[in-house]
Design an enzyme around this catalytic site. Structure first.
Site, short mmCIF file in Angstrom:
data_model
loop_
_atom_site.label_atom_id
_atom_site.label_comp_id
_atom_site.label_asym_id
_atom_site.label_seq_id
_atom_site.Cartn_x
_atom_site.Cartn_y
_atom_site.Cartn_z
N ASP A 196 -0.87 1.40 -4.07
CA ASP A 196 -1.67 0.40 -4.79
C ASP A 196 -2.99 0.95 -5.30
OD1 ASP A 196 -2.55 0.60 -2.13
OD2 ASP A 196 -3.41 -1.40 -2.16
N ASP A 225 -5.65 2.39 -3.83
CA ASP A 225 -6.95 2.31 -3.16
C ASP A 225 -7.23 3.50 -2.25
OD1 ASP A 225 -5.12 1.54 -1.24
OD2 ASP A 225 -6.09 -0.36 -0.73
N ARG A 226 -6.22 4.31 -1.93
CA ARG A 226 -6.46 5.50 -1.10
C ARG A 226 -6.52 6.76 -1.95
NH1 ARG A 226 -3.37 5.20 4.63
NH2 ARG A 226 -3.88 3.03 5.09
N LYS A 239 -11.47 -0.41 -1.48
CA LYS A 239 -11.53 1.03 -1.60
C LYS A 239 -10.86 1.43 -2.92
CE LYS A 239 -7.69 1.76 1.69
NZ LYS A 239 -7.55 0.53 2.49
N ASP A 265 -2.52 6.37 -3.43
CA ASP A 265 -1.39 5.72 -2.77
C ASP A 265 -0.74 4.65 -3.64
OD1 ASP A 265 -3.30 3.71 -2.62
OD2 ASP A 265 -2.68 3.05 -0.62
N SER A 297 0.81 -1.22 0.00
CA SER A 297 0.00 0.00 0.00
C SER A 297 0.84 1.27 0.00
CB SER A 297 -0.96 -0.03 1.18
OG SER A 297 -1.90 1.00 1.08
N HIS A 298 0.64 2.12 1.00
CA HIS A 298 1.32 3.42 1.08
C HIS A 298 2.66 3.32 1.81
CE1 HIS A 298 -0.95 2.47 4.56
NE2 HIS A 298 -0.20 3.29 5.27
C1 VG1 Z 1 -4.63 1.26 8.13
C2 VG1 Z 1 -5.85 2.15 8.18
C3 VG1 Z 1 -7.08 1.37 7.76
C4 VG1 Z 1 -6.85 0.75 6.38
C5 VG1 Z 1 -5.57 -0.06 6.37
C6 VG1 Z 1 -5.23 -0.59 4.99
O1 VG1 Z 1 -4.78 0.18 9.02
O2 VG1 Z 1 -6.02 2.70 9.46
O3 VG1 Z 1 -8.19 2.21 7.78
O4 VG1 Z 1 -7.92 -0.06 6.01
O5 VG1 Z 1 -4.48 0.74 6.81
O6 VG1 Z 1 -5.09 0.44 4.05
P1 VG1 Z 1 -4.10 0.18 10.50
O7 VG1 Z 1 -4.43 -1.14 11.06
O8 VG1 Z 1 -2.64 0.43 10.28
O9 VG1 Z 1 -4.72 1.33 11.22
V1 VG1 Z 1 -4.10 0.21 2.68
O10 VG1 Z 1 -4.27 1.49 1.71
O11 VG1 Z 1 -2.82 -0.35 3.37
O12 VG1 Z 1 -4.70 -1.22 1.95
CO CO Z 2 -3.46 1.17 -0.22
#
Ligand code: VG1
Ligand code: CO
Length: 549
Positions: free
Chosen positions: A285, A287-288, A382, A283, A119-120
């Site tokens: 991947d 999704d954000r 997302k 981000d 992800s990010h």
């Molecule tokens: C974080 C965010 C959560 C999101 C997750 C995955 O998780 O708070 O809202 O769904 O990242 O996002 P955590 O457990 O670190 O609070 V992504 O864009 O990594 O798929």
């Molecule tokens: Co992501």
């Protein structure tokens, strides 16, 4: 096409790892961890053992293009081929954004998919890698499945792998790996077609042609090709509207995290006197999303509420919304919209997997999280670019600036001041004991005063899935005030270094005369109370958060 002749399945003896429990969003670790001998292989074999798919099944495979994407892809293909997968749909060059993977799984009716992304989180040899398993509905594997994969990973003794040459996925079309077909697909086409079916591309084209300007920051991550195709080629946004549009394995050396700190070039552009009308970033991947107006930041919680309130302006949502959902720590701005629309609003634990059942059951149309995540029933993840197009469609229909739309929204519904403070890289033991201590105190908090506010309740959030009755407990500590203000604390499930403690603070402000206040000032009293009650400074040695959103 003589892969069968050259290949043979080998069974490899291995010893299990004990740290392969998937977190909020799949298994996420440092690249160095994934590179240990057998580490990736063990996890992937555990996935196939747990899925137990009928021979010949089809899956989707792709990732955000980060460092180690290419190597991991070959390992997964060879283990899939050795485990009887019949067909693997692979995004060209191993690329698929998370929402695009979800789209392809659904459109082509595969048994699910595997997405390679952290992800990010930062990329590169020193950075993070990740692997996510998605089900046949296109959504993240539910907890029951990820827990079963984890349990399997702890007892695994062997994995099966095909000895075969690599299939380099740089040309469209099919080739074979053993008895498995590897079909290389365009990572953008299905997704772009889906977007075109939801949004008014004709109106958007006219809007851009009439001089509307945007700056879209792809952060050298996966959405570059998607954004160039959709925003610049199909909608006619001027060339150069997409910045950092070439994906790189290390994301240009910065975390591909669409927030005010990491998307700083975009923020600079949007603060200029000649700023474009609209700014956005996605981000690693895809999704954000982060949404900006001229010198104006839209919080993700407000963004979800604005999308819900304006949904009928968008062709794909013109018939209205069935319901909405948000993760527990997300502000309640969308709740007010749902109330006015007379539709249900669900509160789920953090992580997209909890929205899946509600979407599948047709109970909700839109959902979102405070962490820059917004989505709908069009896929089961997302979707960053989708949110950008949704905003563009609203802006084209209303012909007002972003800031005007949000301020008007606050006037209509009231403003939810909202902030998240992250304390990163904490000693996990200290973080756990801080939460344990606070948990013990929760029951004694009702009736206590903090300034003008009185605590109504202190509890730990747990969720019973309204569709399948599944229970998720331990989903965050909450201090709820009589006037609707909230303090929430939980540990992150996506970090790869120490523990990350997240503190979320929210207060509702009905009075328009106070809507101009600075968020941190408006919430200062509650933040101070949260620090005092949880003893963050004393127990972590931190005098300030690592990140404030
Ligand atoms: C974080 C965010 C959560 C999101 C997750 C995955 O998780 O708070 O809202 O769904 O990242 O996002 P955590 O457990 O670190 O609070 V992504 O864009 O990594 O798929
Ligand atoms: Co992501």
């Amino acid at each position: 096409m003589n892969g069968i002749a050259q290949s043979r399945v080998r069974t490899v003896a291995t010893t299990p790892f004990d740290d392969q429990r998937p977190g909020t969003s799949g298994l996420r670790k440092k690249v160095a961890v994934f590179r240990q001998p057998h580490y990736l292989e063990n996890f992937v074999q555990s996935v196939f053992d747990t899925l137990a798919l009928p021979p010949g099944s089809a899956l989707v495979l792709g990732g955000d293009g980060r460092y180690y994407n290419r190597e991991a892809l070959q390992v997964i293909l060879k283990i899939a081929a050795a485990n009887g997968i019949g067909r693997m749909l692979v995004g060209r060059n191993g690329i698929l954004s998370t929402p695009a993977a979800s789209c392809v799984i659904r459109k082509r009716g595969t048994s699910g998919g595997i997405i390679l992304s952290a992800s990010h989180n930062p990329g590169g040899p020193q950075g993070d890698f990740g692997i996510k398993v998605n089900a046949a509905n296109g959504g993240p594997a539910p907890s029951t499945l990820t827990e079963a994969i984890y349990a399997r990973s702890r007892t695994l003794q062997t994995y099966r792998v095909l000895d075969a040459p690599d299939v380099v996925p740089d040309q469209f079309g099919a080739s074979v790996m053993g008895e498995m077909t590897v079909e290389v697909i365009d990572p953008v086409a299905d997704y772009a077609a889906l977007m075109e079916s939801l949004f008014d591309f004709a109106v958007l084209r006219t809007h851009f042609a009439s001089g509307f300007r945007l700056c879209y920051d792809a952060m050298h991550a996966v959405t570059g090709p998607y954004a160039k195709e959709i925003l610049e080629r199909r909608l006619g946004a001027p060339a150069g509207s997409v910045i950092h549009g070439e994906p790189r394995a290390d994301f240009g050396g910065e975390p591909p995290d669409p927030n005010l700190v990491h998307a700083h070039e975009l923020v600079d552009v949007m603060n200029r006197s000649d700023a474009p009308d609209f700014g956005a970033a996605c981000d690693g991947d895809g999704d954000r999303n982060m949404i900006l107006g001229r010198r104006f930041f839209v919080t993700p919680s407000d963004s979800l509420a604005v999308l819900a309130a304006n949904a009928t302006l968008v062709p794909g949502y013109a018939v209205g919304l069935k319901g909405v959902a948000r993760s527990m720590p997300t502000s309640r701005a969308v709740d007010r919209v749902a109330q006015q629309l007379g539709i249900p609003c669900y509160e789920t634990p953090t992580g997209w997997k909890y929205f899946g059942n509600l979407l599948d059951a047709g109970r909700i149309t839109l959902c979102g999280e405070e962490s820059f995540g917004t989505g709908s029933d069009h896929v089961r993840e997302k979707d960053g670019l989708w949110a950008v197009l949704f905003w563009l469609n609203i802006l084209a229909a209303r012909r007002q600036p972003v800031e005007t739309i949000v301020r008007e929204h606050w006037r209509t519904y009231g403003r939810h001041f909202y902030t998240r403070h992250d304390y990163e890289g904490l000693d996990p033991v200290a973080a756990e004991s801080l939460l344990n201590k606070l948990r013990e105190r929760l029951g004694r908090l009702p009736g206590q005063r903090i300034g003008n506010r009185r605590v109504r309740e202190g509890n730990e959030f747990q969720y019973t899935d309204p569709v399948d009755g599944g229970l998720a407990s331990g989903q965050g500590l909450r201090i709820l005030f009589e006037d609707g203000a909230r303090i929430v604390l939980r540990l992150s499930g996506t970090g790869t270094e120490g523990a990350t403690l997240r503190l979320y603070v929210e207060a509702f402000e009905p009075d328009p005369a106070r809507h101009h206040l600075d968020t941190q000032e408006a919430l200062a009293e509650l933040i101070a109370a949260a620090l005092a009650l949880s003893e963050i400074p004393g127990r972590t040695g931190r005098r300030a958060p690592s990140v404030i959103t």
